[in-house]
Design a protein around this motif. Structure first.
Motif, PDB file in Angstrom:
ATOM      1  N   LEU A  51       0.864  -1.132   0.145  1.00 35.45           N
ATOM      2  CA  LEU A  51       0.008  -0.016  -0.165  1.00 35.45           C
ATOM      3  C   LEU A  51       0.992   1.270   0.058  1.00 35.45           C
ATOM      4  O   LEU A  51       1.595   1.384   0.973  1.00 35.45           O
ATOM      5  N   GLY A  52       0.879   1.995  -1.189  1.00 38.27           N
ATOM      6  CA  GLY A  52       1.330   3.207  -1.099  1.00 38.27           C
ATOM      7  C   GLY A  52       1.445   3.855  -2.430  1.00 38.27           C
ATOM      8  O   GLY A  52       0.249   4.119  -3.047  1.00 38.27           O
ATOM      9  N   ASP A  53       2.219   4.831  -2.793  1.00 38.48           N
ATOM     10  CA  ASP A  53       2.059   5.800  -3.631  1.00 38.48           C
ATOM     11  C   ASP A  53       2.711   5.339  -5.111  1.00 38.48           C
ATOM     12  O   ASP A  53       2.978   4.203  -5.349  1.00 38.48           O
ATOM     13  N   SER A  54       3.155   6.351  -5.716  1.00 38.78           N
ATOM     14  CA  SER A  54       3.714   6.051  -7.304  1.00 38.78           C
ATOM     15  C   SER A  54       5.164   5.255  -7.118  1.00 38.78           C
ATOM     16  O   SER A  54       5.549   4.573  -8.008  1.00 38.78           O
ATOM     17  N   ILE A  55       5.855   5.625  -5.994  1.00 38.01           N
ATOM     18  CA  ILE A  55       7.060   4.788  -5.955  1.00 38.01           C
ATOM     19  C   ILE A  55       6.941   3.347  -5.574  1.00 38.01           C
ATOM     20  O   ILE A  55       7.421   2.463  -6.232  1.00 38.01           O
ATOM     21  N   SER A  95       1.419 -14.835  -2.052  1.00 42.73           N
ATOM     22  CA  SER A  95       0.915 -13.940  -3.154  1.00 42.73           C
ATOM     23  C   SER A  95       1.106 -12.429  -2.999  1.00 42.73           C
ATOM     24  O   SER A  95       1.228 -12.066  -1.895  1.00 42.73           O
ATOM     25  N   PHE A  96       0.931 -11.727  -3.780  1.00 47.86           N
ATOM     26  CA  PHE A  96       1.382 -10.372  -3.636  1.00 47.86           C
ATOM     27  C   PHE A  96       0.484  -9.329  -4.409  1.00 47.86           C
ATOM     28  O   PHE A  96       0.192  -9.716  -5.668  1.00 47.86           O
ATOM     29  N   TRP A  97       0.011  -8.538  -3.960  1.00 43.63           N
ATOM     30  CA  TRP A  97      -0.942  -7.567  -4.519  1.00 43.63           C
ATOM     31  C   TRP A  97      -0.506  -6.230  -4.333  1.00 43.63           C
ATOM     32  O   TRP A  97      -0.355  -5.623  -3.135  1.00 43.63           O
ATOM     33  N   ASN A  98      -0.112  -5.546  -5.551  1.00 43.88           N
ATOM     34  CA  ASN A  98       0.587  -4.312  -5.671  1.00 43.88           C
ATOM     35  C   ASN A  98      -0.791  -3.072  -5.512  1.00 43.88           C
ATOM     36  O   ASN A  98      -1.273  -3.060  -6.616  1.00 43.88           O
ATOM     37  N   LEU A  99      -0.865  -2.336  -4.617  1.00 40.37           N
ATOM     38  CA  LEU A  99      -2.063  -1.310  -4.448  1.00 40.37           C
ATOM     39  C   LEU A  99      -1.394   0.149  -4.310  1.00 40.37           C
ATOM     40  O   LEU A  99      -1.995   0.874  -4.064  1.00 40.37           O
ATOM     41  N   GLY A 100      -0.058  -0.142  -4.930  1.00 37.60           N
ATOM     42  CA  GLY A 100       0.515   1.631  -4.980  1.00 37.60           C
ATOM     43  C   GLY A 100      -0.173   2.303  -6.109  1.00 37.60           C
ATOM     44  O   GLY A 100      -0.598   1.666  -7.352  1.00 37.60           O
ATOM     45  N   LEU A 101      -0.312   3.445  -5.974  1.00 37.27           N
ATOM     46  CA  LEU A 101      -1.171   4.558  -6.936  1.00 37.27           C
ATOM     47  C   LEU A 101      -0.382   5.878  -6.876  1.00 37.27           C
ATOM     48  O   LEU A 101      -0.027   6.298  -5.806  1.00 37.27           O
ATOM     49  N   GLY A 102       0.129   6.261  -8.064  1.00 35.39           N
ATOM     50  CA  GLY A 102       0.627   7.405  -8.480  1.00 35.39           C
ATOM     51  C   GLY A 102      -0.132   8.505  -7.856  1.00 35.39           C
ATOM     52  O   GLY A 102      -1.496   8.589  -7.821  1.00 35.39           O
ATOM     53  N   PHE A 103       0.568   9.505  -6.821  1.00 39.91           N
ATOM     54  CA  PHE A 103      -0.527  10.672  -6.393  1.00 39.91           C
ATOM     55  C   PHE A 103      -1.097  10.283  -5.004  1.00 39.91           C
ATOM     56  O   PHE A 103      -1.655  10.974  -4.181  1.00 39.91           O
ATOM     57  N   GLY A 104      -0.901   8.852  -4.356  1.00 45.04           N
ATOM     58  CA  GLY A 104      -1.350   8.500  -3.430  1.00 45.04           C
ATOM     59  C   GLY A 104      -0.817   9.172  -2.138  1.00 45.04           C
ATOM     60  O   GLY A 104       0.376   9.506  -1.983  1.00 45.04           O
ATOM     61  N   ARG A 105      -1.808   9.373  -1.150  1.00 50.14           N
ATOM     62  CA  ARG A 105      -1.659   9.875   0.096  1.00 50.14           C
ATOM     63  C   ARG A 105      -2.333   9.151   1.368  1.00 50.14           C
ATOM     64  O   ARG A 105      -3.109   8.375   1.296  1.00 50.14           O
TER      65      ARG A 105
END
Length: 359
Positions: free
Chosen positions: A180-184, A211-221
């Motif tokens: 869980l995170g931002d663009s990085i 298993s791995f689920w990437n919930l990173g999103l650009g501009f995420g806060r």
């Protein structure tokens, strides 16, 4: 949601509703290419959502919790492919939704396709072809996946298409890990289709037992995730979560105290739902003279107040910061490329490995 009792992610690519795009209601077809992580034949079900996870840019286009309009899925097909080339796919298999090949998607709806048996080799592509029609629909504008759209004149590179938020696979795993995170975290800064971002590299080292689920999103806060909306709802349906926020919060005017409080809310909610949390301090970035002191104060609060509450702590600046008198400065670029992400993953690996083994 019963979906999460059966399905878990089988790609290391990031997915989620980052923002909306507008259309005049003309039918179009998108093709999105995902590399499959664990080989084998399994039942697959794709998860979709029609609500925004995060705030995009300054929020003028979309913000966390915004609902998209009603729109139509005219059909979805799945292809196997050795190449991420929309012209190379053939012999697609149709997905259904409640036994039907089409579906009307309601505002805010979270839904999945019916299960279908599929077989893939590790590293082979799943091409998801979705034919759609609507006026305001979700998309992942900054996705680093190969994404193409055909509006009638052949497929061209475009992110203006709805995309699944999980490639759900009925596969037994030891633990479900979410990032869980931002663009990085998402992987911006690494080449398209490279799977060179830190979350992918550390996942590869941990292996297919998980298993791995990437919930990173650009501009995420952190401020968005702390609202406990669709974004955090997905993260709550896992066993271990890494949480890495703060860059966008700092640039959008949140104080160190507010950022720490929002991270504390995320930590509390995940723990309340039985999720073990690896908390990461705010990564290095291109901070100006006025922002750098706030970075130091935010990380001081994270490492002194929140770290004791987390199940593990990792300091990305030790891996990708310049060190010395400038740990806040990005050694490998504000969005670290492949070299920086590999170093991040190598240093994170023993910390995350220890946590997933005892979770």
């Amino acid at each position: 949601m019963k979906f999460f009792e059966k399905y878990t992610s089988n790609t290391l690519a990031a997915g989620g509703s980052q923002t909306m795009f507008l259309s005049d209601g003309t039918a179009a077809t998108g093709r999105i290419f995902y590399k499959i992580f664990a080989a084998g034949e399994y039942g697959y079900s794709l998860l979709f959502q029609n609500i925004m996870d995060s705030t995009f840019a300054d929020g003028s286009d979309s913000a966390a919790g915004n609902l998209c309009d009603e729109w139509e899925i005219l059909g979805v097909k799945i292809y196997r492919s050795d190449l991420a080339d929309p012209r190379a796919v053939k012999n697609g298999v149709a997905l259904t939704f409640g036994g039907k090949t089409s579906k009307t998607v309601a505002p805010g709806e979270l839904f999945c396709s019916d299960e279908i048996p599929l077989s893939f080799q590790a590293g082979e592509y799943m091409c998801v072809e979705i034919a759609f029609r609507g006026e305001r629909m979700p998309c992942h504008e900054e996705s680093v996946l190969p994404v193409f759209v055909d509006t009638g004149n052949g497929f061209t590179a475009s992110k203006k298409t709805p995309m699944p938020c999980m490639i759900g696979c009925n596969r037994k795993v030891k633990k479900r890990v979410v990032y869980l995170g931002d663009s990085i975290t998402q992987g911006i800064g690494t080449p398209v289709d490279s799977y060179a971002h830190w979350a992918a590299k550390v996942s590869e080292r941990l292996g297919t037992a998980y298993s791995f689920w990437n919930l990173g999103l650009g501009f995420g806060r952190a401020a968005d995730a702390a609202t406990d909306g669709s974004w955090l709802f997905k993260a709550k349906n896992c066993d271990v979560a890494t949480v890495c926020f703060g860059v966008n919060d700092l640039f959008r005017g949140y104080s160190p105290r507010q950022i720490a409080d929002n991270l504390g809310k995320i930590l509390y909610i995940l723990h309340k739902n039985g999720v073990k949390v690896l908390l990461q301090s705010v990564p290095p970035f291109d901070y100006g003279e006025s922002t750098a002191p706030l970075w130091y104060e935010t990380n001081r609060l994270i490492e002194s107040e929140l770290a004791p509450e987390a199940d593990a702590l990792f300091k990305p600046y030790l891996a990708v910061g310049k060190g010395g008198a400038e740990p806040h400065a990005a050694r490998y670029g504000a969005h670290p490329g492949a070299e920086g992400c590999l170093r991040w993953a190598e240093m994170l690996y023993p910390v995350l490995k220890e946590l997933v083994e005892r979770a």
